[in-house]
Design a protein around this motif. Structure first.
Motif: not given
Length: 256
Positions: A76-77, A80, A225, A229
């Protein structure tokens, strides 16, 4: 700001960002964060009329995002920060040019091809091998349909096969292909042609292009995205491909 993994040179109205992690110039979280900061610095420097991206060393532009950062604890990071680079790029008023001399793969390919123009040496290869790791490239799926024919996008992303600079030029992903020995001259010529023009007109032209691209691109990127995820990352195959790569073995797909 001091940078450790990139070089930012501002000279003669040109901002030059070099990924400085040879030989592969891997994009880890720190490197990508530094690129975001450099882009912010460039946005706030009105004297800059053009931006050039390149990779340090003699092997290539970048082999992509650190594979370990795709694992569940950091994915996730990673997305981002990685997608943050492109969200900064679409805000730039200056034209961007990628210079490739060797490989541009995965996230490195996405970063290069997202630039407004691309110059590549004859030895260069570009590719999105994500699918071979049981993954896909959200940014590429969101952006490439704006650049080339959709059927070519499917072939490029679904097979994971790299293509030559010459083929990339033929399908519209690369603007100019020259021998490595002429790459700097080609870069200087293109940048020089831009610097001779009205920066007001170029900035207005980029704003006009952004009006047709930015909103649908960002909407698509958000949706893709989410699929990555919520659907792919939690799957067995999505993790297996990454682990197999890190363990240097063939993946065992379970189709789940």
């Amino acid at each position: 700001m001091n940078y450790n993994n990139i070089l930012l040179n501002i000279e003669n109205n040109v901002g030059r960002i070099t990924i400085n992690r040879p030989p592969l110039n891997i994009l880890d979280l720190q490197t990508m964060s530094e690129i975001v900061s450099a882009l912010e610095e460039i946005r706030n420097t009105k004297a800059i009329k053009a931006v050039v991206f390149t990779g340090a060393g003699t092997k290539g532009f970048s082999a992509g995002v650190e594979v370990r950062d795709h694992l569940p604890e950091s994915v996730k990071e990673m997305l981002r920060v990685f997608h943050g680079m492109f969200r900064q790029m679409i805000k730039l008023e200056q034209p961007t040019i990628a210079v490739i001399d060797g490989f541009a793969l995965g996230g490195g390919c996405e970063l290069a091809l997202f630039c407004d123009m691309v110059i590549a040496s004859e030895k260069s290869v570009i590719g999105q091998p994500d699918i071979t790791l049981g993954n896909f490239a959200p940014l590429a799926l969101a952006a490439y349909p704006f650049f080339i024919a959709r059927k070519k996008v499917y072939e490029f992303l679904f097979t994971g096969e790299s293509i030559s600079a010459q083929e990339a030029n033929q399908i519209g992903l690369v603007n100019r292909v020259v021998p490595s020995s002429e790459l700097k001259a080609a870069e200087d010529a293109l940048v020089g042609s831009l610097l001779k023009l009205s920066s007001v007109a170029i900035r207005a032209s980029k704003m006009a292009m952004a009006a047709t691209f930015n909103e649908p691109f960002e909407k698509a990127l958000d949706a893709i995205e989410g699929i990555y995820l919520n659907e792919l990352a939690p799957s067995h195959d999505g993790l297996e491909g990454l682990v197999a790569f890190l363990e240097k073995r063939e993946p065992v797909w379970k189709e789940e």
